[in-house]
Design an enzyme around this catalytic site. Sequence first.
Site, PDB file in Angstrom:
ATOM      1  N   TYR A  91      36.555 -12.481  60.706  1.00  0.00           N
ATOM      2  CA  TYR A  91      35.272 -12.634  61.364  1.00  0.00           C
ATOM      3  C   TYR A  91      34.653 -11.597  62.305  1.00  0.00           C
ATOM      4  O   TYR A  91      35.648 -11.294  63.028  1.00  0.00           O
ATOM      5  CB  TYR A  91      35.299 -14.093  62.195  1.00  0.00           C
ATOM      6  CG  TYR A  91      34.136 -14.725  62.829  1.00  0.00           C
ATOM      7  CD1 TYR A  91      33.169 -15.460  61.767  1.00  0.00           C
ATOM      8  CD2 TYR A  91      33.640 -14.415  63.988  1.00  0.00           C
ATOM      9  CE1 TYR A  91      32.195 -15.986  62.371  1.00  0.00           C
ATOM     10  CE2 TYR A  91      32.433 -14.828  64.417  1.00  0.00           C
ATOM     11  CZ  TYR A  91      31.597 -15.583  63.809  1.00  0.00           C
ATOM     12  OH  TYR A  91      30.378 -15.955  64.125  1.00  0.00           O
ATOM     13  N   SER A 187      42.389 -15.143  58.074  1.00  0.00           N
ATOM     14  CA  SER A 187      41.203 -15.714  58.777  1.00  0.00           C
ATOM     15  C   SER A 187      40.042 -16.048  58.003  1.00  0.00           C
ATOM     16  O   SER A 187      40.160 -16.674  57.077  1.00  0.00           O
ATOM     17  CB  SER A 187      41.010 -14.892  60.063  1.00  0.00           C
ATOM     18  OG  SER A 187      40.255 -15.978  61.022  1.00  0.00           O
ATOM     19  N   GLN A 188      38.818 -15.460  58.579  1.00  0.00           N
ATOM     20  CA  GLN A 188      37.677 -15.655  57.471  1.00  0.00           C
ATOM     21  C   GLN A 188      38.091 -14.968  56.003  1.00  0.00           C
ATOM     22  O   GLN A 188      37.576 -15.733  55.178  1.00  0.00           O
ATOM     23  CB  GLN A 188      36.466 -14.736  58.129  1.00  0.00           C
ATOM     24  CG  GLN A 188      35.278 -15.113  57.354  1.00  0.00           C
ATOM     25  CD  GLN A 188      34.364 -14.103  58.138  1.00  0.00           C
ATOM     26  OE1 GLN A 188      33.359 -14.714  58.393  1.00  0.00           O
ATOM     27  NE2 GLN A 188      34.183 -12.762  57.822  1.00  0.00           N
ATOM     28  N   ASP A 273      48.558 -20.645  67.281  1.00  0.00           N
ATOM     29  CA  ASP A 273      46.991 -20.078  67.207  1.00  0.00           C
ATOM     30  C   ASP A 273      45.803 -21.100  67.410  1.00  0.00           C
ATOM     31  O   ASP A 273      45.893 -22.142  67.082  1.00  0.00           O
ATOM     32  CB  ASP A 273      46.919 -20.073  65.506  1.00  0.00           C
ATOM     33  CG  ASP A 273      45.638 -19.142  65.225  1.00  0.00           C
ATOM     34  OD1 ASP A 273      44.856 -19.003  65.854  1.00  0.00           O
ATOM     35  OD2 ASP A 273      45.749 -18.806  63.974  1.00  0.00           O
ATOM     36  N   HIS A 303      46.732 -15.940  66.689  1.00  0.00           N
ATOM     37  CA  HIS A 303      46.106 -15.698  65.279  1.00  0.00           C
ATOM     38  C   HIS A 303      46.581 -14.401  64.829  1.00  0.00           C
ATOM     39  O   HIS A 303      45.836 -14.093  63.836  1.00  0.00           O
ATOM     40  CB  HIS A 303      44.636 -15.749  65.927  1.00  0.00           C
ATOM     41  CG  HIS A 303      43.747 -15.870  64.665  1.00  0.00           C
ATOM     42  ND1 HIS A 303      43.883 -16.910  63.787  1.00  0.00           N
ATOM     43  CD2 HIS A 303      42.721 -15.161  64.237  1.00  0.00           C
ATOM     44  CE1 HIS A 303      42.706 -16.738  62.884  1.00  0.00           C
ATOM     45  NE2 HIS A 303      42.275 -15.619  63.132  1.00  0.00           N
TER      46      HIS A 303
END
Length: 324
Positions: A91, A187-188, A273, A303
């Site tokens: 992201y 992540s994204q 996270d 994260h």
Amino acid sequence: MLTDRPLSELRTFQSDVEDPADFDDFWAQTLQEAADRATPTVLETVETGMRRVRVSDVTFSGYAGDPVRAWLVTPADADEPLPVVIEYAGYGSGRGRPITHLWAAASGWAHLVMDVRGQGAGRGSAVGATPDPHGSAPAHPGVMTRGIEDPRTYYYRRLLTDAVRAVDVARDLPGIDPDRVAVVGGSQGGAQAIAAAALRPDVSAAVAFVPFLSDAARATLITDAAPYSEIAGYLTSQRSRVEQVVRTLSYVDGVNFARRVRTRIHYSVALMDPICPPSTVFAGFNANASADKTIDVWPYNGHEGGGPEDRERAIGVIAESFAA
């Protein structure tokens, strides 16, 4: 935050995210429309000064035929069709610069690094070069709420379509072995890898580090970290749209994609996270229909997940899949 649930509970946690009745039709129609509007892929050689790799600036057709940029990095001495790893960014990031994308070429594979539409302009993020030409109704800053009033207009419909189109395009690139394609992201980017594996079940492998966008509606209630906080911020004023938002998120939720994955897939999760709470990651992993799935658990990480060890694990998973 140590963890939102004990690890013993995470191992068996089941999400109650809705599986829309028209989910498969929605995505089949979306991808067909994108394919129908596609134009030829363009590759331009880029001189980087790196003698052991070749780099091309790729422009391909994504959602609705929109141009999407990517880097293609390949070993300079390749003389036969190469397996290809498609990587998706996190992201706020974009494709960055080719010099930061050498691990796959160093492993002997082609590496297609997809840009992120409308992102990659934040301080410290990898720079992007792909606009998102579609507008939306009022939205919270960021991309999480762009068009969120309807799944047909939602930003992540466009981004996930780009991710699947990257698989289709990569298979047709010169010098690529179309039967050995892997998808990877964190992540994204992990959300995109899971969606691509669900919608293109013949990929060789998928790797999703601390994936975002799983059990997404519940995530907005258990973390106040960005970017999920964008949705919470939006709903503080758009109070009548909670049901609409939950419905829209179900069409892009990693749990629903995971239920459709059949290929080799590997996840990672970090128990500290705050951005992708561990129960949201396990929600997707536990729902995943693959008969060949694994997960690495990092108890003391946030994260960043396993950092370089996540990447090393990805190389091993992908290498085994390409050799099968």
